[in-house]
Enzyme design. Sequence first.
Site, PDB file in Angstrom:
ATOM      1  N   TYR A  58      78.313 107.999 101.965  1.00 34.16           N
ATOM      2  CA  TYR A  58      77.540 108.450 103.130  1.00 34.16           C
ATOM      3  C   TYR A  58      76.787 109.727 102.790  1.00 34.16           C
ATOM      4  O   TYR A  58      77.379 110.700 102.327  1.00 34.16           O
ATOM      5  CB  TYR A  58      78.505 108.698 104.286  1.00 34.16           C
ATOM      6  CG  TYR A  58      77.897 108.826 105.641  1.00 34.16           C
ATOM      7  CD1 TYR A  58      77.762 107.723 106.475  1.00 34.16           C
ATOM      8  CD2 TYR A  58      77.474 110.061 106.116  1.00 34.16           C
ATOM      9  CE1 TYR A  58      77.229 107.847 107.750  1.00 34.16           C
ATOM     10  CE2 TYR A  58      76.934 110.200 107.378  1.00 34.16           C
ATOM     11  CZ  TYR A  58      76.814 109.084 108.197  1.00 34.16           C
ATOM     12  OH  TYR A  58      76.279 109.216 109.456  1.00 34.16           O
ATOM     13  N   SER A  59      75.482 109.729 103.030  1.00 33.48           N
ATOM     14  CA  SER A  59      74.671 110.906 102.724  1.00 33.48           C
ATOM     15  C   SER A  59      73.575 111.064 103.762  1.00 33.48           C
ATOM     16  O   SER A  59      72.712 110.198 103.928  1.00 33.48           O
ATOM     17  CB  SER A  59      74.043 110.793 101.334  1.00 33.48           C
ATOM     18  OG  SER A  59      73.158 111.888 101.097  1.00 33.48           O
ATOM     19  N   ASN A  60      73.586 112.178 104.465  1.00 31.10           N
ATOM     20  CA  ASN A  60      72.557 112.458 105.460  1.00 31.10           C
ATOM     21  C   ASN A  60      71.172 112.604 104.858  1.00 31.10           C
ATOM     22  O   ASN A  60      70.168 112.411 105.535  1.00 31.10           O
ATOM     23  CB  ASN A  60      72.935 113.722 106.228  1.00 31.10           C
ATOM     24  CG  ASN A  60      74.185 113.524 107.045  1.00 31.10           C
ATOM     25  OD1 ASN A  60      74.203 112.715 107.964  1.00 31.10           O
ATOM     26  ND2 ASN A  60      75.250 114.231 106.703  1.00 31.10           N
ATOM     27  N   SER A 115      75.196 111.629 114.314  1.00 30.33           N
ATOM     28  CA  SER A 115      74.696 110.581 113.428  1.00 30.33           C
ATOM     29  C   SER A 115      74.482 109.227 114.089  1.00 30.33           C
ATOM     30  O   SER A 115      73.976 108.306 113.440  1.00 30.33           O
ATOM     31  CB  SER A 115      75.627 110.424 112.229  1.00 30.33           C
ATOM     32  OG  SER A 115      75.355 111.423 111.283  1.00 30.33           O
ATOM     33  N   GLY A 120      79.133 109.533 115.703  1.00 34.90           N
ATOM     34  CA  GLY A 120      78.406 110.777 115.472  1.00 34.90           C
ATOM     35  C   GLY A 120      79.311 111.978 115.632  1.00 34.90           C
ATOM     36  O   GLY A 120      80.214 111.985 116.482  1.00 34.90           O
ATOM     37  N   THR A 121      79.081 112.972 114.795  1.00 39.40           N
ATOM     38  CA  THR A 121      79.851 114.217 114.849  1.00 39.40           C
ATOM     39  C   THR A 121      78.892 115.380 114.694  1.00 39.40           C
ATOM     40  O   THR A 121      78.144 115.444 113.718  1.00 39.40           O
ATOM     41  CB  THR A 121      80.871 114.300 113.694  1.00 39.40           C
ATOM     42  OG1 THR A 121      81.648 113.110 113.652  1.00 39.40           O
ATOM     43  CG2 THR A 121      81.777 115.511 113.857  1.00 39.40           C
TER      44      THR A 121
END
Length: 423
Positions: free
Chosen positions: A182-184, A82, A321-322
Site C-alpha cells: 500500500y502506497s499513498n 483513504s 480510511g484513517t
Amino acid sequence: MSALVLGVATTPAAPGTADPVRRPRDAEAALGAVLDRAVSEGSPGALAQVSRAGRITTVTRGVADTGTRREPRADMRFRIGSTTKTFVATVVLQLVAEGRLRLDDRLERWLPGLVTGNGNDGRAITVRMLLNHTSGLFNYTKDHHVPDALERDPLTTFTPRRLVGYALGHPPVFPPGTSWQYSNTNYILLGMIIERVTGHAYPMEVATRVLRPLGLRATYFPGTSPDVRPPFVHGYSKDGLSRFNPSWAGAAGEMISTVGDLNRFDAALLSGRLLPAALLREMLTPTPKSDVFHGPGPYRYGLGVMMVTLPCGVTVYGHGGTIFGSLTWMAGTRDGRHTLSFDLNGDKVNQAELTTAANAAEFCPAATVPSQPQATRGTALRVIDQAGTLSRKPYTLRIRPSSPSATTSKPITTGSADSAGLS
C-alpha cells in the site's frame, strides 16, 4: 510526530482466541454492540448507517463533540481518509472506458520525467500498478518530511509534486509489478494523471462525474481548508491534531463525506451505475499478494477497492480510511443492495478489529464473534494511510469531447471496454 500512515491500520491482532458468544439476532443490536465496544475502547463517538434494499437504519453511540456532548447524527460530515481512493479510482476507470486512458499506459507517457532517480522509473510503472499498489513506489507518508512539517505548522500547504518528491527520495520497495504494498504515492500520481488527461483538477472531475450525478451534496474536497463544514463530527486524535491543512493527503485521502453519501456511492458503484461491467469486474478482482489488514483479514485489494470474504461466506467491497481523529469504513455486497458505512471519531482504537467486527455484525447476523477484541487496546495507528431508493440504471459510457459543456452518450460493450485498455 512519528511517521504518518494515510489509509488503513495494519496492526496485527494479538495471538489467542476469546470465547465466542452468540450475537443478538437483530442486526441493528449487533452493530450497536460493536459501536459500544469502540466507545469503550476510547473513541468519543461512533456513527454508522446501513442501507438494505432501500431501508435505511442509523446507529449511533457516544458523542460527536466532547465539549457540547451533542450526539452523532447521520447528516454530520467527517474526514474519510483513504476512502477517497475509491472515488479517484472510479474516475480513472471512467477515463479508461472512454478510451482516453489505458490501464497499461506507462506513467512516463502522462507525467514525463517526473518519476526518476534512486532506481525509480516511470517507464516501468503502469496505471494499473498505481491503482492496485503494485508500483513499488515508496509511500510518502512514511517519509519524515510530512509529519515534521505538520508538527511545525499544521496549516502547511503541500503540492502533489512535493509529496511525490518525498517518495522519490527513497528507492523502490520492490521492482514494479512484482509484489504488493500500500502506497499513498500511487494515488497522488493518479490525481495528477486525471488532470493531465482531462485538463481539470481531480476534484472537479470527481464532482462532475460522481458527486453531482449521484446527488452526494454533503461530500467535497476541502483543498487547503483546515475546517470541516458543519454539521460535523469532531475528530479526536491521539496526536492532538484536530485542525490541519489536508493538502498533504490530496488525492490519496483528503475528502469529507457522510455515512449516507458513502452508502449511496458504494451502492451506485457496485450496482453498475458508474462503470461498465467489464471494468467493474477488473476493479473488484483481488490483486495477488495483497493483504491490507495484516491479521483480521484477509482484506484484499483490487483497483481502488478493498474486499473481504467474511466467515459466513459473504464478500463485501469498499474501502477504509484513517486520518487524524477519524476512522472510516464503507462496504457493500456485490449487487449494491446492502451497504454499511461508519465513522469513529477517535483514532486510539484498533481499527482493524472493529472493522472486522462491524462487517460480521452487519453482513453475518447469525454468526458468532469473539466477545472481546483480540488486539491490545490503544494499538498505535498512524494517520492517513483511509439514502433513499437507488435507481439501478446500468452504466452508459459518456464520451467527453474537448468542449466541457457538451457530452454524448452511447451504450458500452465488452469489446469497447477491452479496446480502451482492459488487459
